[in-house]
Write a protein that holds these residues in place. Structure first.
Motif, PDB file in Angstrom:
ATOM      1  N   ALA A   1      -0.561  49.982 -12.836  1.00  0.00           N
ATOM      2  CA  ALA A   1       0.665  50.662 -13.248  1.00  0.00           C
ATOM      3  C   ALA A   1       1.834  49.687 -13.309  1.00  0.00           C
ATOM      4  O   ALA A   1       2.648  49.720 -14.242  1.00  0.00           O
ATOM      5  CB  ALA A   1       0.973  51.818 -12.292  1.00  0.00           C
ATOM      6  N   LEU A   2       1.927  48.794 -12.315  1.00  0.00           N
ATOM      7  CA  LEU A   2       2.985  47.782 -12.327  1.00  0.00           C
ATOM      8  C   LEU A   2       2.866  46.891 -13.556  1.00  0.00           C
ATOM      9  O   LEU A   2       3.866  46.582 -14.225  1.00  0.00           O
ATOM     10  CB  LEU A   2       2.906  46.933 -11.055  1.00  0.00           C
ATOM     11  CG  LEU A   2       3.900  45.763 -10.951  1.00  0.00           C
ATOM     12  CD1 LEU A   2       5.334  46.278 -10.901  1.00  0.00           C
ATOM     13  CD2 LEU A   2       3.588  44.899  -9.714  1.00  0.00           C
ATOM     14  N   TYR A   3       1.633  46.488 -13.860  1.00  0.00           N
ATOM     15  CA  TYR A   3       1.428  45.652 -15.050  1.00  0.00           C
ATOM     16  C   TYR A   3       1.834  46.395 -16.317  1.00  0.00           C
ATOM     17  O   TYR A   3       2.515  45.827 -17.186  1.00  0.00           O
ATOM     18  CB  TYR A   3      -0.038  45.226 -15.153  1.00  0.00           C
ATOM     19  CG  TYR A   3      -0.338  44.576 -16.480  1.00  0.00           C
ATOM     20  CD1 TYR A   3      -0.070  43.230 -16.699  1.00  0.00           C
ATOM     21  CD2 TYR A   3      -0.834  45.330 -17.550  1.00  0.00           C
ATOM     22  CE1 TYR A   3      -0.303  42.641 -17.927  1.00  0.00           C
ATOM     23  CE2 TYR A   3      -1.063  44.754 -18.783  1.00  0.00           C
ATOM     24  CZ  TYR A   3      -0.792  43.409 -18.970  1.00  0.00           C
ATOM     25  OH  TYR A   3      -1.008  42.849 -20.201  1.00  0.00           O
ATOM     26  N   GLU A   4       1.429  47.648 -16.455  1.00  0.00           N
ATOM     27  CA  GLU A   4       1.708  48.401 -17.679  1.00  0.00           C
ATOM     28  C   GLU A   4       3.209  48.630 -17.879  1.00  0.00           C
ATOM     29  O   GLU A   4       3.701  48.589 -19.009  1.00  0.00           O
ATOM     30  CB  GLU A   4       0.966  49.736 -17.655  1.00  0.00           C
ATOM     31  CG  GLU A   4      -0.528  49.627 -17.926  1.00  0.00           C
ATOM     32  CD  GLU A   4      -0.824  49.068 -19.302  1.00  0.00           C
ATOM     33  OE1 GLU A   4      -0.219  49.537 -20.284  1.00  0.00           O
ATOM     34  OE2 GLU A   4      -1.657  48.153 -19.394  1.00  0.00           O
ATOM     35  N   VAL A   5       3.940  48.866 -16.798  1.00  0.00           N
ATOM     36  CA  VAL A   5       5.392  49.008 -16.921  1.00  0.00           C
ATOM     37  C   VAL A   5       5.998  47.690 -17.380  1.00  0.00           C
ATOM     38  O   VAL A   5       6.875  47.654 -18.262  1.00  0.00           O
ATOM     39  CB  VAL A   5       6.005  49.462 -15.579  1.00  0.00           C
ATOM     40  CG1 VAL A   5       7.540  49.415 -15.650  1.00  0.00           C
ATOM     41  CG2 VAL A   5       5.539  50.872 -15.234  1.00  0.00           C
TER      42      VAL A   5
ATOM     43  N   GLY B   1     -11.259  56.799 -14.833  1.00  0.00           N
ATOM     44  CA  GLY B   1     -10.249  57.224 -15.796  1.00  0.00           C
ATOM     45  C   GLY B   1      -8.922  57.521 -15.135  1.00  0.00           C
ATOM     46  O   GLY B   1      -7.856  57.201 -15.668  1.00  0.00           O
ATOM     47  N   PHE B   2      -8.968  58.113 -13.929  1.00  0.00           N
ATOM     48  CA  PHE B   2      -7.728  58.414 -13.203  1.00  0.00           C
ATOM     49  C   PHE B   2      -7.086  57.145 -12.648  1.00  0.00           C
ATOM     50  O   PHE B   2      -5.875  57.112 -12.416  1.00  0.00           O
ATOM     51  CB  PHE B   2      -7.997  59.412 -12.090  1.00  0.00           C
ATOM     52  CG  PHE B   2      -8.173  60.812 -12.574  1.00  0.00           C
ATOM     53  CD1 PHE B   2      -7.076  61.555 -12.996  1.00  0.00           C
ATOM     54  CD2 PHE B   2      -9.424  61.394 -12.638  1.00  0.00           C
ATOM     55  CE1 PHE B   2      -7.232  62.854 -13.465  1.00  0.00           C
ATOM     56  CE2 PHE B   2      -9.591  62.686 -13.102  1.00  0.00           C
ATOM     57  CZ  PHE B   2      -8.485  63.423 -13.515  1.00  0.00           C
ATOM     58  N   VAL B   3      -7.868  56.091 -12.420  1.00  0.00           N
ATOM     59  CA  VAL B   3      -7.295  54.820 -12.008  1.00  0.00           C
ATOM     60  C   VAL B   3      -6.429  54.246 -13.125  1.00  0.00           C
ATOM     61  O   VAL B   3      -5.359  53.681 -12.887  1.00  0.00           O
ATOM     62  CB  VAL B   3      -8.408  53.819 -11.627  1.00  0.00           C
ATOM     63  CG1 VAL B   3      -7.843  52.415 -11.428  1.00  0.00           C
ATOM     64  CG2 VAL B   3      -9.119  54.272 -10.359  1.00  0.00           C
ATOM     65  N   VAL B   4      -6.866  54.426 -14.347  1.00  0.00           N
ATOM     66  CA  VAL B   4      -6.161  53.874 -15.502  1.00  0.00           C
ATOM     67  C   VAL B   4      -5.022  54.776 -15.971  1.00  0.00           C
ATOM     68  O   VAL B   4      -3.977  54.301 -16.425  1.00  0.00           O
ATOM     69  CB  VAL B   4      -7.160  53.646 -16.666  1.00  0.00           C
ATOM     70  CG1 VAL B   4      -6.433  53.213 -17.927  1.00  0.00           C
ATOM     71  CG2 VAL B   4      -8.197  52.607 -16.271  1.00  0.00           C
TER      72      VAL B   4
ATOM     73  N   LEU C   1      -5.667  49.117  -6.862  1.00  0.00           N
ATOM     74  CA  LEU C   1      -5.920  48.736  -8.246  1.00  0.00           C
ATOM     75  C   LEU C   1      -5.104  49.604  -9.200  1.00  0.00           C
ATOM     76  O   LEU C   1      -4.529  49.117 -10.178  1.00  0.00           O
ATOM     77  CB  LEU C   1      -7.408  48.867  -8.561  1.00  0.00           C
ATOM     78  CG  LEU C   1      -7.842  48.453  -9.980  1.00  0.00           C
ATOM     79  CD1 LEU C   1      -7.531  46.979 -10.235  1.00  0.00           C
ATOM     80  CD2 LEU C   1      -9.334  48.713 -10.178  1.00  0.00           C
ATOM     81  N   CYS C   2      -5.019  50.906  -8.906  1.00  0.00           N
ATOM     82  CA  CYS C   2      -4.231  51.825  -9.725  1.00  0.00           C
ATOM     83  C   CYS C   2      -2.753  51.436  -9.710  1.00  0.00           C
ATOM     84  O   CYS C   2      -2.098  51.405 -10.763  1.00  0.00           O
ATOM     85  CB  CYS C   2      -4.413  53.248  -9.204  1.00  0.00           C
ATOM     86  SG  CYS C   2      -3.441  54.497 -10.074  1.00  0.00           S
TER      87      CYS C   2
ATOM     88  N   VAL D   1     -10.171  46.675 -15.571  1.00  0.00           N
ATOM     89  CA  VAL D   1      -9.831  47.725 -14.613  1.00  0.00           C
ATOM     90  C   VAL D   1     -10.900  48.821 -14.541  1.00  0.00           C
ATOM     91  O   VAL D   1     -11.396  49.135 -13.446  1.00  0.00           O
ATOM     92  CB  VAL D   1      -8.438  48.317 -14.919  1.00  0.00           C
ATOM     93  CG1 VAL D   1      -8.162  49.537 -14.046  1.00  0.00           C
ATOM     94  CG2 VAL D   1      -7.355  47.261 -14.701  1.00  0.00           C
ATOM     95  N   PRO D   2     -11.320  49.433 -15.665  1.00  0.00           N
ATOM     96  CA  PRO D   2     -12.357  50.481 -15.527  1.00  0.00           C
ATOM     97  C   PRO D   2     -13.706  49.940 -15.072  1.00  0.00           C
ATOM     98  O   PRO D   2     -14.413  50.598 -14.299  1.00  0.00           O
ATOM     99  CB  PRO D   2     -12.433  51.087 -16.937  1.00  0.00           C
ATOM    100  CG  PRO D   2     -11.855  50.064 -17.849  1.00  0.00           C
ATOM    101  CD  PRO D   2     -10.842  49.314 -17.056  1.00  0.00           C
ATOM    102  N   ASN D   3     -14.075  48.734 -15.534  1.00  0.00           N
ATOM    103  CA  ASN D   3     -15.369  48.182 -15.130  1.00  0.00           C
ATOM    104  C   ASN D   3     -15.366  47.719 -13.675  1.00  0.00           C
ATOM    105  O   ASN D   3     -16.327  47.953 -12.933  1.00  0.00           O
ATOM    106  CB  ASN D   3     -15.747  47.017 -16.055  1.00  0.00           C
ATOM    107  CG  ASN D   3     -16.254  47.486 -17.403  1.00  0.00           C
ATOM    108  OD1 ASN D   3     -17.409  47.851 -17.558  1.00  0.00           O
ATOM    109  ND2 ASN D   3     -15.375  47.492 -18.391  1.00  0.00           N
ATOM    110  N   PHE D   4     -14.302  47.063 -13.254  1.00  0.00           N
ATOM    111  CA  PHE D   4     -14.184  46.614 -11.862  1.00  0.00           C
ATOM    112  C   PHE D   4     -14.151  47.809 -10.916  1.00  0.00           C
ATOM    113  O   PHE D   4     -14.765  47.794  -9.840  1.00  0.00           O
ATOM    114  CB  PHE D   4     -12.916  45.764 -11.732  1.00  0.00           C
ATOM    115  CG  PHE D   4     -12.673  45.233 -10.341  1.00  0.00           C
ATOM    116  CD1 PHE D   4     -13.728  44.865  -9.519  1.00  0.00           C
ATOM    117  CD2 PHE D   4     -11.385  45.102  -9.854  1.00  0.00           C
ATOM    118  CE1 PHE D   4     -13.501  44.372  -8.228  1.00  0.00           C
ATOM    119  CE2 PHE D   4     -11.140  44.613  -8.587  1.00  0.00           C
ATOM    120  CZ  PHE D   4     -12.207  44.252  -7.764  1.00  0.00           C
ATOM    121  N   SER D   5     -13.436  48.872 -11.309  1.00  0.00           N
ATOM    122  CA  SER D   5     -13.333  50.038 -10.433  1.00  0.00           C
ATOM    123  C   SER D   5     -14.688  50.715 -10.243  1.00  0.00           C
ATOM    124  O   SER D   5     -14.996  51.199  -9.142  1.00  0.00           O
ATOM    125  CB  SER D   5     -12.312  51.033 -10.987  1.00  0.00           C
ATOM    126  OG  SER D   5     -12.692  51.479 -12.276  1.00  0.00           O
TER     127      SER D   5
END
Length: 533
Positions: free
Chosen positions: A426-430, A365-368, A421-422, A349-353
């Motif tokens: 977020a959906l994945y983390e939940v 960082g705000f994306v994550v 992506l954000c 996520v951070p590298n792709f963004s």
């Protein structure tokens, strides 16, 4: 209040710490058909265990968990905080980006090496003694990091801090399994995972803010003050709930095999990944290849040798007889695969963004951040739901959400933007919040109380393997996609990054499906067992 209030050290080995010393041979003949009866008896045993806190004294238990969990938080928090100040370290110590990565590696390797010792620590020392040992190491590490006149001194500090983290992390979950009210075990395991998951979300933010207003060394003074405050809190709140044996034997041979095996395995994966990337780029780096393959082979051989040695030992560092318990075996392996997805997401996520979507480092960082914070919050919620209605609905809902997020990310990788992506992260983390913490609860709850620390050690050890595999496999996959896109298909760097991210997401979908294959039968079985009570 706890019935086991005294902290005297018994002269003889207590029964609950010699289960496999007395019955190691009989466990080899147990059939898997007996596991259901074992689950039921273990649940009755947990409900009746005298070391558990009652509702009227629950606040003391919560404060003790805050103290112990706070140390775990500091360990992970410091690691992610350091990532943000890498540029400052490179300028001050005149080192390159490859060298500065050892600031992270220096903490991860001792952590992985010490985790298998958690059962021995649990049998040999009181919780409070382990807490003091870890706190002392954290203080020493912070002082050395604050002083650190050279990069080598900073690495020494990180090694000490990594060792402190490896010592304290299993204690939090051992305390929950022994002391939490039986009806709230999932809730407090969720609290423990909240501490662990919140640290990566807040570490980079803290590091970035502090680095902009003060020298990086001064951040370790803040960490030092926090460590001292938590140490005082723990000294007044942590209680002991099982007897220990001061004469508990320590197998240096087993420790050498499992710790060195894990370290070499992790180093081998990292170096093999670098060698593979170089090979695809048309370069053959002999030394990197030899180091990677050699470390992998030796590491795997040492781990296999440890397994055979532990099976024959009356007091193994990690109880290999646990593999005769179907639930803990399948859940521990399932946790390995979902942890691979988690580490893959943390890298992609951070590298792709930044590379694929062109956002700045701060915006990445705000994306994550939203996903990390939501995941931390729902870790507590998932524990409450598990305690209330059982594992089936929260765990299947969670893995469905996480898998759906990965599938959509793979399908839309070429049409991704920072906002989407954000949201998907977020959906994945939940979803992950409903999966991992409850998986640990399900696995450990299937064991008798006296084997909880063994199960915890098994899950934590495989977790380290999953972390190493996830970082290496998906980082290499991403790099391969980038190279093939730019060199074989004439894509721009951003477009090639989209291809690499898509390949990595497809791999993560595969790992999530392996989790389902391993965990689903045990989730259904546990739900049926709960329904019949």
């Amino acid at each position: 209040m706890l019935e086991t209030e005294r902290e005297t050290e018994p002269e003889t080995m207590p029964k609950n710490t010699t289960h496999f010393e007395q019955q190691g041979n009989s466990h080899q003949s147990n059939s898997l058909a007996e596991e259901a009866a074992g689950k039921e008896s273990s649940m009755h045993e947990r409900s009746a265990q005298p070391g558990r806190y009652g509702e009227q004294h629950l606040m003391r238990f919560v404060l003790s968990l805050i103290a112990v969990g706070g140390f775990s938080f500091i360990g992970i928090f410091t690691e992610t905080m350091m990532n943000v100040i890498f540029p400052d370290l490179m300028r001050e110590f005149h080192i390159d980006s490859a060298t500065v990565q050892w600031v992270t590696t220096a903490a991860l390797l001792p952590l992985a090496a010490i985790v298998p010792l958690s059962v021995w620590f649990n049998r040999r020392f009181h919780f409070k003694q382990i807490f003091i040992i870890s706190g002392t190491l954290f203080i020493i590490g912070a002082l050395i990091a604050f002083w650190s006149p050279s990069f080598a001194a900073l690495l020494v500090a990180r090694v000490i801090q990594g060792a402190a983290t490896g010592i304290i992390m299993p204690v939090m979950f051992n305390m929950v399994m022994e002391q939490a009210p039986a009806s709230q075990i999932a809730l407090f395991i969720g609290f423990g995972n909240l501490v662990v998951s919140l640290a990566p979300a807040t570490g980079p933010v803290f590091g970035g803010v502090m680095a902009s207003v003060m020298p990086w060394r001064d951040t370790f003074l803040i960490i030092l003050l926090l460590t001292v405050a938590l140490l005082v809190l723990g000294l007044f709140t942590i209680r002991q709930s099982h007897e220990v044996n001061p004469q508990q034997r320590f197998s240096a041979l087993q420790f050498a095999m499992v710790s060195l095996g894990l370290v070499l395995f992790m180093v081998g994966l990292q170096q093999s990944g670098l060698a593979l990337e170089a090979q695809i780029a048309g370069k053959f780096e002999l030394m990197t290849t030899l180091l990677g393959v050699g470390s992998l082979v030796v590491g795997i051989c040492l781990l296999v040798a440890f397994g055979f040695t532990a099976l024959r030992s009356r007091l193994p560092l990690i109880n290999m007889h646990l593999f005769q318990h179907r639930t803990i075996t399948r859940i521990a392996l399932a946790c390995l695969f979902i942890q691979m997805c988690q580490l893959g997401q943390s890298f992609i996520v951070p590298n792709f963004s930044q590379i694929g979507l062109g956002v700045s480092m701060s915006m990445a960082g705000f994306v994550v951040l939203p996903g990390a914070l939501l995941g931390s919050l729902f870790t507590i919620v998932s524990g409450r739901v598990y305690d209330a209605i059982g594992p089936k609905i929260p765990m299947f809902t969670g893995i469905s959400m996480a898998t759906a997020a990965l599938v959509i990310s793979a399908l839309l990788a070429w049409h991704m933007n920072a906002t989407l992506l954000c949201l998907l992260y977020a959906l994945y983390e939940v979803g992950y919040a409903f999966v991992y913490s409850n998986s640990v609860t399900l696995g450990l709850s299937s064991l008798p109380v006296n084997l909880s620390s063994d199960g915890n050690a098994l899950i934590n050890t495989l977790q380290q393997v999953g972390c190493a595999l996830g970082t290496t496999v998906f980082a290499v996959t991403f790099s391969i996609g980038q190279y093939l896109g730019t060199h074989s298909h004439g894509l721009t760097q951003a477009q090639a990054s989209m291809w690499g991210a898509q390949m990595a997401y497809i791999g993560m979908v595969g790992a999530a499906l392996l989790y389902v294959a391993l965990a689903a039968p045990q989730i259904i079985s546990a739900a049926r067992s709960r329904a019949t009570k």
